[in-house]
Structure formats: structure tokens, C-alpha cells
Design an enzyme around this catalytic site. Structure first.
Site, PDB file in Angstrom:
ATOM      1  N   ARG A   1     126.900 -47.168 -75.388  1.00  0.00           N
ATOM      2  CA  ARG A   1     126.400 -47.415 -74.014  1.00  0.00           C
ATOM      3  C   ARG A   1     125.128 -48.276 -74.045  1.00  0.00           C
ATOM      4  NH1 ARG A   1     130.678 -45.069 -73.369  1.00  0.00           N
ATOM      5  NH2 ARG A   1     131.162 -43.648 -71.687  1.00  0.00           N
TER       6      ARG A   1
ATOM      7  N   SER B   1     129.723 -40.699 -65.765  1.00  0.00           N
ATOM      8  CA  SER B   1     128.751 -39.923 -66.547  1.00  0.00           C
ATOM      9  C   SER B   1     127.345 -40.356 -66.161  1.00  0.00           C
ATOM     10  CB  SER B   1     128.919 -40.206 -68.041  1.00  0.00           C
ATOM     11  OG  SER B   1     130.220 -39.878 -68.457  1.00  0.00           O
TER      12      SER B   1
ATOM     13  N   GLU C   1     122.413 -42.396 -68.385  1.00  0.00           N
ATOM     14  CA  GLU C   1     123.280 -43.520 -68.717  1.00  0.00           C
ATOM     15  C   GLU C   1     123.267 -44.502 -67.555  1.00  0.00           C
ATOM     16  OE1 GLU C   1     126.967 -45.292 -68.505  1.00  0.00           O
ATOM     17  OE2 GLU C   1     127.697 -43.250 -68.776  1.00  0.00           O
TER      18      GLU C   1
HETATM   19  N1  EPU Z   1     132.595 -30.574 -71.968  1.00  0.00           N
HETATM   20  C1  EPU Z   1     131.976 -29.437 -71.485  1.00  0.00           C
HETATM   21  N2  EPU Z   1     131.839 -29.260 -70.138  1.00  0.00           N
HETATM   22  C2  EPU Z   1     132.329 -30.159 -69.243  1.00  0.00           C
HETATM   23  C3  EPU Z   1     132.992 -31.313 -69.725  1.00  0.00           C
HETATM   24  C4  EPU Z   1     133.106 -31.499 -71.082  1.00  0.00           C
HETATM   25  O1  EPU Z   1     131.520 -28.583 -72.237  1.00  0.00           O
HETATM   26  O2  EPU Z   1     132.142 -29.946 -68.032  1.00  0.00           O
HETATM   27  C5  EPU Z   1     132.666 -30.791 -73.429  1.00  0.00           C
HETATM   28  C6  EPU Z   1     133.956 -30.356 -74.063  1.00  0.00           C
HETATM   29  O3  EPU Z   1     133.654 -29.770 -75.307  1.00  0.00           O
HETATM   30  C7  EPU Z   1     134.701 -31.652 -74.315  1.00  0.00           C
HETATM   31  C8  EPU Z   1     133.577 -32.611 -74.564  1.00  0.00           C
HETATM   32  O4  EPU Z   1     132.536 -32.181 -73.696  1.00  0.00           O
HETATM   33  O5  EPU Z   1     135.530 -31.573 -75.434  1.00  0.00           O
HETATM   34  C9  EPU Z   1     133.933 -34.056 -74.290  1.00  0.00           C
HETATM   35  O6  EPU Z   1     134.364 -34.182 -72.940  1.00  0.00           O
HETATM   36  P1  EPU Z   1     135.172 -35.474 -72.450  1.00  0.00           P
HETATM   37  O7  EPU Z   1     136.238 -35.829 -73.426  1.00  0.00           O
HETATM   38  O8  EPU Z   1     135.552 -35.224 -71.026  1.00  0.00           O
HETATM   39  O9  EPU Z   1     134.132 -36.635 -72.536  1.00  0.00           O
HETATM   40  P2  EPU Z   1     132.559 -36.770 -72.347  1.00  0.00           P
HETATM   41  O10 EPU Z   1     131.898 -36.817 -73.673  1.00  0.00           O
HETATM   42  O11 EPU Z   1     132.065 -35.737 -71.390  1.00  0.00           O
HETATM   43  C10 EPU Z   1     132.645 -39.380 -72.471  1.00  0.00           C
HETATM   44  C11 EPU Z   1     132.170 -40.569 -71.682  1.00  0.00           C
HETATM   45  C12 EPU Z   1     133.042 -40.797 -70.462  1.00  0.00           C
HETATM   46  C13 EPU Z   1     134.464 -41.039 -70.953  1.00  0.00           C
HETATM   47  C14 EPU Z   1     134.915 -39.808 -71.765  1.00  0.00           C
HETATM   48  C15 EPU Z   1     136.275 -39.993 -72.373  1.00  0.00           C
HETATM   49  C16 EPU Z   1     129.786 -40.720 -72.084  1.00  0.00           C
HETATM   50  C17 EPU Z   1     128.412 -40.591 -71.507  1.00  0.00           C
HETATM   51  N3  EPU Z   1     130.786 -40.386 -71.292  1.00  0.00           N
HETATM   52  O12 EPU Z   1     132.476 -38.211 -71.655  1.00  0.00           O
HETATM   53  O13 EPU Z   1     132.591 -41.969 -69.814  1.00  0.00           O
HETATM   54  O14 EPU Z   1     135.342 -41.266 -69.887  1.00  0.00           O
HETATM   55  O15 EPU Z   1     133.986 -39.581 -72.851  1.00  0.00           O
HETATM   56  O16 EPU Z   1     136.165 -40.869 -73.462  1.00  0.00           O
HETATM   57  O17 EPU Z   1     129.926 -41.128 -73.232  1.00  0.00           O
HETATM   58  C18 EPU Z   1     131.226 -42.874 -68.072  1.00  0.00           C
HETATM   59  O18 EPU Z   1     130.599 -43.454 -68.941  1.00  0.00           O
HETATM   60  O19 EPU Z   1     130.921 -42.971 -66.855  1.00  0.00           O
HETATM   61  C19 EPU Z   1     132.319 -41.985 -68.450  1.00  0.00           C
HETATM   62  C20 EPU Z   1     132.994 -41.264 -67.561  1.00  0.00           C
END
Ligand code: EPU
Length: 337
Positions: A164, A238, A333
Site C-alpha cells: 500500500r 480498508s 491506509e
Molecule cells: N479478520 C478479523 N476480523 C474481521 C476481518 C478479518 O479478525 O472483521 C482477520 C481474519 O483472521 C482473516 C484476516 O483478518 O483471516 C484477513 O482478512 P481478509 O482476508 O478479509 O483481509 P484483510 O487483511 O482484512 C486485506 C486488504 C483488503 C483486501 C483483502 C483481501 C489491507 C489493508 N486490506 O484485508 O483491501 O481486499 O486483504 O486480499 O491490506 C482495501 O485496501 O481497501 C481492501 C479492502
């Protein structure tokens, strides 16, 4: 060239924040750029280039000129039996570029389906999702030096893309306007289904991936089920970055929190910020008109007429509480203006 005044930005940012720009310019032709850059209004005021408005929080009215990028056009520059180089102007909607690729059977950006925003904004923060990043396919970008008005090409390496992050958020901040990007896509199958959530979705739904379109459809379905649609619940995706810890710091952290989810990436340990926020008790919470989404704790939402200051205030409370509980500092972000 027409510069508008006191322009309402409410519909131009996906958080739906009511803010006004002192001056406002809609960029529809690349040939307007030089006149714009040489105009007194542009030179004498703070400037902000706006794409889809999906990664910005206006904390107050903008006392300067906002330039809305509407430069459109997608073309195939060249191809060989393996690859194809696709150039897109910056005002295109990112997902339209993904559709352009998947319709033709090209591989490389299907995991980045439905990321909101424009093509020109994508390199700023090296958009990424479901195991892929723009960095994996970017060939180069075209920029204008806003001081000299010269057009320059930046190679991928010169963009210094990170998680990012890019050189345009750091040492070159505010110096260039991104007018176009070129991505190198693959004509041969190159599927990337390593991301756990994507893999699980494909298995659960018994989907055999045969085309980049299949992945695009799967990613779109996952996103729709987890992330709120800004058309109904205004948000900027995010709001915070995930936290990356070095091995020794991670080891200390896991002594205290052995059950914390984590992912090894590029020699670092990723702790999902969403988990930290959820553990700190914020998931689904509402403070006035601002809130934390009930399905994805990383997303802040505007429930009605939240002001930019209200969202910022909520973000600050979350940062303070996660720091108090875990000693880890969340970083926004979203671009705070
Ligand atoms: N999780 C929680 N609580 C929640 C949601 C997630 O504990 O409410 C934990 C879970 O352990 C899950 C992990 O977070 O396994 C990862 O969650 P997820 O795969 O939904 O992805 P993220 O890390 O929360 C990132 C990006 C998103 C992108 C997703 C999928 C960033 C800041 N965000 O989110 O990007 O869509 O991965 O690759 O890196 C964006 O940048 O606007 C965005 C939506």
C-alpha cells in the site's frame, strides 16, 4: 478551460463526506494539463488530484484546487505469443480495466477485481487484494511533472512500490500527476489461488478455474459478501493497513497472544489489523454517525451524515485503543485531507 468554485465533493468520495473544494477542475483531455499547470489558480493554491474518491477522507473543506481525473481510454500497445501490454488512461475505473483483460482471456489482474477507484490512483498505493498486487504486472506509468509540465515515464522500479505504498506517497509526494499506466498481462494461464480465503471459496463452491474470468467472478463474490457497497453504506474500503512485524517482534507478540491469526509474507509476519480492532471490541460499533463495519472490522463506515472529523475521531479512538491493548500502532491506509 473552466475552473469551478466552491464545489460540493459529497458524491465524489465513497465515504460520502460533505466537503467543498474552493476550486474544482474536471480533466477530460490530456491537452488541458499544460494550461492547467500554468494557470495562476493552480500555481497559487494547494492541489489535490481526485480519482474515484475511494481512498480519501476529507476532514474539512479543501482550501485549494481539486482536479478530477476523467481521462479515458484503454488500448493494447503490443503483444507476443506469451504476453500483452495494455495501456490505460488514469481516469478509467479500475474494474473496467480488469474486465477488459478477463474478457480477452488475459491473466494478471483478475485477483484485483472490484477494487474501487481509478486506474491512475492504483500505483499511488500499489493496490492489492487476494494474493496479488499491481506491482506483479506493472510495466510503467506516465506522469506529468506539475512544475515543469514535462511528461515523463517511470519504470515500475522507479515507482518504489511496497505494501500500500509508492514513491508518490513519500519523497515525490505532490510532484507528479499520473496520467496513464501500462500493465504486462499473460496470454498463457497463470492462476494465482494461493490466498487462503480465495482457495477456500473455490473449494467450497466446487469451482474449477478455467479462465481469469472464473477467478474474477470468485473474488467479486467474496468481496460482495464481506465488504460493504459504498452505494448503500458509504466507506473507503480498508481504513487501516495490516501490521507487519519482524520475526523477533512477532515472537514476543505470540508469547502473549498465541492464538492471533498471522501470515508469513516477505520475511515478515502479517497480523491482520481487522483482528486487532475486533479484539479491542470495535467490530460493529457505532459512534454517532460513524461506525466500524459489522462484517469487516478494517472498514469504517458513514451511517448517515457523518462529518470527516467524526470519522477521523473514530479512527483515532481505534488507534489509541489497539495501541493500549497490544502495543501496536495502526496506520491509516486512507489518505486524510
Ligand atoms: N479478520 C478479523 N476480523 C474481521 C476481518 C478479518 O479478525 O472483521 C482477520 C481474519 O483472521 C482473516 C484476516 O483478518 O483471516 C484477513 O482478512 P481478509 O482476508 O478479509 O483481509 P484483510 O487483511 O482484512 C486485506 C486488504 C483488503 C483486501 C483483502 C483481501 C489491507 C489493508 N486490506 O484485508 O483491501 O481486499 O486483504 O486480499 O491490506 C482495501 O485496501 O481497501 C481492501 C479492502
Amino acid at each position: 478551460m473552466r475552473i469551478l468554485e466552491n464545489y460540493d465533493l459529497t458524491t465524489l468520495n465513497t465515504l460520502g463526506i460533505s466537503a467543498h473544494a474552493k476550486f474544482f477542475f474536471i480533466l477530460e483531455k490530456e491537452s488541458d494539463l499544460k494550461d492547467l499547470f500554468l494557470s495562476g489558480c493552480f500555481k497559487d493554491n494547494p492541489k489535490f488530484f481526485l480519482g474515484g474518491g475511494s481512498n480519501v477522507l476529507f476532514t474539512r473543506d479543501f482550501n485549494g484546487i481539486v482536479i478530477l481525473n476523467k481521462l479515458k481510454g484503454i488500448e493494447i500497445l503490443r503483444e507476443n505469443p506469451e504476453n500483452v501490454w495494455v495501456r490505460s488512461l488514469g481516469g478509467e475505473i479500475w474494474h473496467d480495466l480488469v474486465n477488459f483483460a478477463t474478457k480477452r482471456g488475459y491473466w494478471g489482474i483478475e485477483n484485483l477485481s472490484l477494487i474501487p477507484g481509478t486506474v491512475g490512483a492504483a500505483p499511488m498505493q500499489n493496490v492489492g487484494a487476494y494474493g496479488a498486487e499491481l506491482k506483479d504486472v506493472l510495466e510503467n506509468i506516465e506522469v506529468y511533472d506539475i512544475q515543469s509540465t514535462a511528461k515523463i515515464i517511470f519504470t515500475k522500479e522507479e515507482c518504489e512500490l511496497g505494501y500500500r505504498d509508492s514513491v508518490f506517497k513519500n519523497k515525490l509526494k505532490g510532484k507528479y500527476f499520473i496520467s496513464a499506466i501500462t500493465v504486462k498481462l499473460s496470454k498463457k494461464e497463470k492462476k494465482n489461488i494461493s490466498y487462503k480465503v480465495l482457495q477456500e471459496y473455490l473449494e467450497k463452491n466446487k469451482i474449477q478455474v478455467k479462465s481469469s474470468r472464473d477467478i474474477s467472478d470468485a473474488v467479486s463474490a467474496i468481496r460482495r459478501s464481506k465488504l460493504p457497497d459504498p452505494a448503500f453504506i458509504p466507506n473507503a474500503g480498508s481504513f487501516f493497513k495490516n501490521v507487519f512485524l519482524q520475526k523477533n517482534k512477532a515472537a514476543k507478540f505470540f508469547k502473549q497472544y498465541p492464538n492471533a491469526p498471522h501470515f508469513e509474507e516477505d520475511e515478515m509476519t502479517k497480523i491482520p489489523a481487522a483482528w486487532l480492532i475486533e479484539q479491542a471490541g470495535w467490530k460493529g460499533k457505532r459512534v454517532g454517525n460513524a461506525g466500524v463495519h459489522e462484517k469487516q472490522a478494517l472498514v469504517l463506515v458513514n451511517y448517515g451524515a457523518a462529518s470527516g472529523a467524526e470519522i477521523k475521531n473514530l479512527a483515532e479512538q481505534i488507534i489509541a485503543s489497539v495501541f493500549a491493548k497490544f502495543g501496536l500502532k495502526l496506520i491509516a491506509e486512507v489518505n486524510l485531507i
